[in-house]
Design a protein around this motif. Structure first.
Motif, short mmCIF file in Angstrom:
data_model
loop_
_atom_site.label_atom_id
_atom_site.label_comp_id
_atom_site.label_asym_id
_atom_site.label_seq_id
_atom_site.Cartn_x
_atom_site.Cartn_y
_atom_site.Cartn_z
N VAL A 97 0.85 -1.18 0.00
CA VAL A 97 0.00 0.00 0.00
C VAL A 97 0.89 1.24 0.00
O VAL A 97 2.01 1.19 0.51
CB VAL A 97 -0.93 -0.03 1.24
N TRP A 117 2.83 4.54 1.02
CA TRP A 117 3.23 5.15 2.28
C TRP A 117 2.16 6.14 2.72
O TRP A 117 1.66 6.93 1.92
CB TRP A 117 4.59 5.82 2.12
N ARG A 118 1.81 6.11 3.98
CA ARG A 118 0.66 6.86 4.50
C ARG A 118 0.77 8.37 4.27
O ARG A 118 -0.26 9.05 4.21
CB ARG A 118 0.50 6.57 5.99
N ASP A 120 2.69 9.61 1.59
CA ASP A 120 3.20 9.85 0.24
C ASP A 120 2.52 11.11 -0.28
O ASP A 120 1.29 11.23 -0.21
CB ASP A 120 2.88 8.65 -0.65
N HIS A 135 -2.96 9.06 -2.78
CA HIS A 135 -2.14 8.04 -2.12
C HIS A 135 -2.42 8.02 -0.62
O HIS A 135 -2.53 6.94 -0.02
CB HIS A 135 -0.66 8.32 -2.38
N ALA A 161 -4.18 4.97 1.57
CA ALA A 161 -3.64 4.42 2.82
C ALA A 161 -4.71 4.39 3.91
O ALA A 161 -4.78 3.43 4.70
CB ALA A 161 -2.43 5.24 3.27
N GLN A 202 -6.14 1.11 5.76
CA GLN A 202 -6.09 1.03 7.22
C GLN A 202 -7.46 0.66 7.79
O GLN A 202 -7.56 -0.19 8.68
CB GLN A 202 -5.62 2.35 7.81
N ARG A 247 1.49 -5.53 6.46
CA ARG A 247 1.36 -4.32 5.64
C ARG A 247 2.72 -3.74 5.35
O ARG A 247 3.49 -3.40 6.26
CB ARG A 247 0.50 -3.29 6.39
N GLU A 282 4.47 -0.59 3.17
CA GLU A 282 4.13 0.68 2.54
C GLU A 282 5.25 1.10 1.58
O GLU A 282 6.41 1.16 1.97
CB GLU A 282 3.90 1.74 3.62
N TYR A 283 4.88 1.38 0.35
CA TYR A 283 5.87 1.74 -0.68
C TYR A 283 5.78 3.24 -0.99
O TYR A 283 4.78 3.89 -0.70
CB TYR A 283 5.66 0.90 -1.95
N TYR A 339 10.63 0.55 1.26
CA TYR A 339 9.41 0.15 1.95
C TYR A 339 9.50 0.54 3.43
O TYR A 339 10.60 0.68 3.99
CB TYR A 339 9.20 -1.38 1.86
N GLU A 371 7.71 -0.67 7.22
CA GLU A 371 6.93 -1.70 7.89
C GLU A 371 6.87 -1.39 9.37
O GLU A 371 7.83 -0.87 9.96
CB GLU A 371 7.56 -3.08 7.69
#
Length: 247
Positions: free
Chosen positions: A134, A136-137, A139, A144, A148, A152, A164, A166-167, A241, A243
């Motif tokens: 998913v 990055w919260r 981004d 985006h 996120a 969530q 989860r 996050e990219y 990423y 995590e």
């Protein structure tokens, strides 16, 4: 300067431990840009993969007269499927939420949010997802961040939520200091070695022909195309990423 180059590196073999994985992309091309290398590694490791496309992708070229909004949506959905095929994704039909591009709902008070959360939950359960990819919260793109939030909320409603990861996509280009992780986020950043999947990643990015020069929607001169500088961030042998830390 972004700290990404200082993050610890993980070997390509990391992918083999992720199990059944679902990538969730705000727009067609985010799956290739943000985690195309990992998707290629997952396929090489024999792990099942599936995909979710959150927005309808129509607003990259909103002034096109030759391509109506439904036509633009169809082109971009086809590019999304083609890119997934190039990355070796399973034949599972992706979930297309078709939320409005540029206005993806990010909270329960916004139209479409609750329904999208329910559909996401059903899809993740059907795929028996062990891992979700998913954005990055923080981004720096509103769709985006909203994606996120959708994920969530979906994970919070599952009895056994998947892992989860996050990219990053726009954080490479636009991140302000406050967009990057802090201690309060309780996440760990790492770089994943995707060298053996890099060729497939580049092919998948190129499959999004409407977003790469010379483009497809040629009658909208002000439309969006990925710049050479932006593309350069995704030409290297690592993906970034985040995590959650193990407590």
């Amino acid at each position: 300067m972004l700290p990404f180059s200082e993050y610890p590196a993980r070997a390509a073999s990391f992918a083999a431990g992720l199990g059944s994985t679902v990538v969730i992309a705000p727009h067609p091309d985010d799956e290739a840009l943000g985690c195309g290398g990992l998707l290629a590694l997952l396929r090489q490791a024999g792990q099942p993969t599936a995909a979710v496309l959150v927005s309808d992708g129509t607003m990259s070229h909103p002034r096109s007269a030759l391509f109506s909004a439904p036509a633009r949506q169809a082109v971009r959905a086809a590019e999304f499927r083609h890119a997934l095929t190039l990355l070796g994704a399973d034949v599972t039909e992706p979930l297309l939420l078709a939320l409005p591009d540029g206005r993806v709902p990010g909270g329960p008070d916004e139209p479409g949010f609750t329904e999208a959360v329910a559909r996401l939950q059903q899809f993740l359960e059907r795929q028996q997802a062990a891992t979700v990819l998913v954005p990055w919260r923080r981004d720096p793109h509103p769709d985006h961040r909203a994606t996120a939030q959708l994920v969530q909320a979906a994970l919070a409603g599952l009895p056994h939520p998947p892992r989860r990861l996050e990219y990053v996509v726009w954080a490479w280009e636009r991140a302000a200091p406050e967009d990057l992780p802090t201690a309060a986020d309780a996440v760990r950043g790492f770089r994943l070695d995707i060298a053996v999947g890099l060729r497939q990643k580049q092919q998948a990015i190129a499959a999004h022909r409407s977003q790469v020069a010379p483009g497809v929607f040629s009658d909208d001169a002000e439309g969006f195309l990925l710049s050479a500088d932006m593309l350069a961030h995704f030409a290297g042998p690592y993906e970034v990423y985040f995590e959650a830390l193990e407590l």
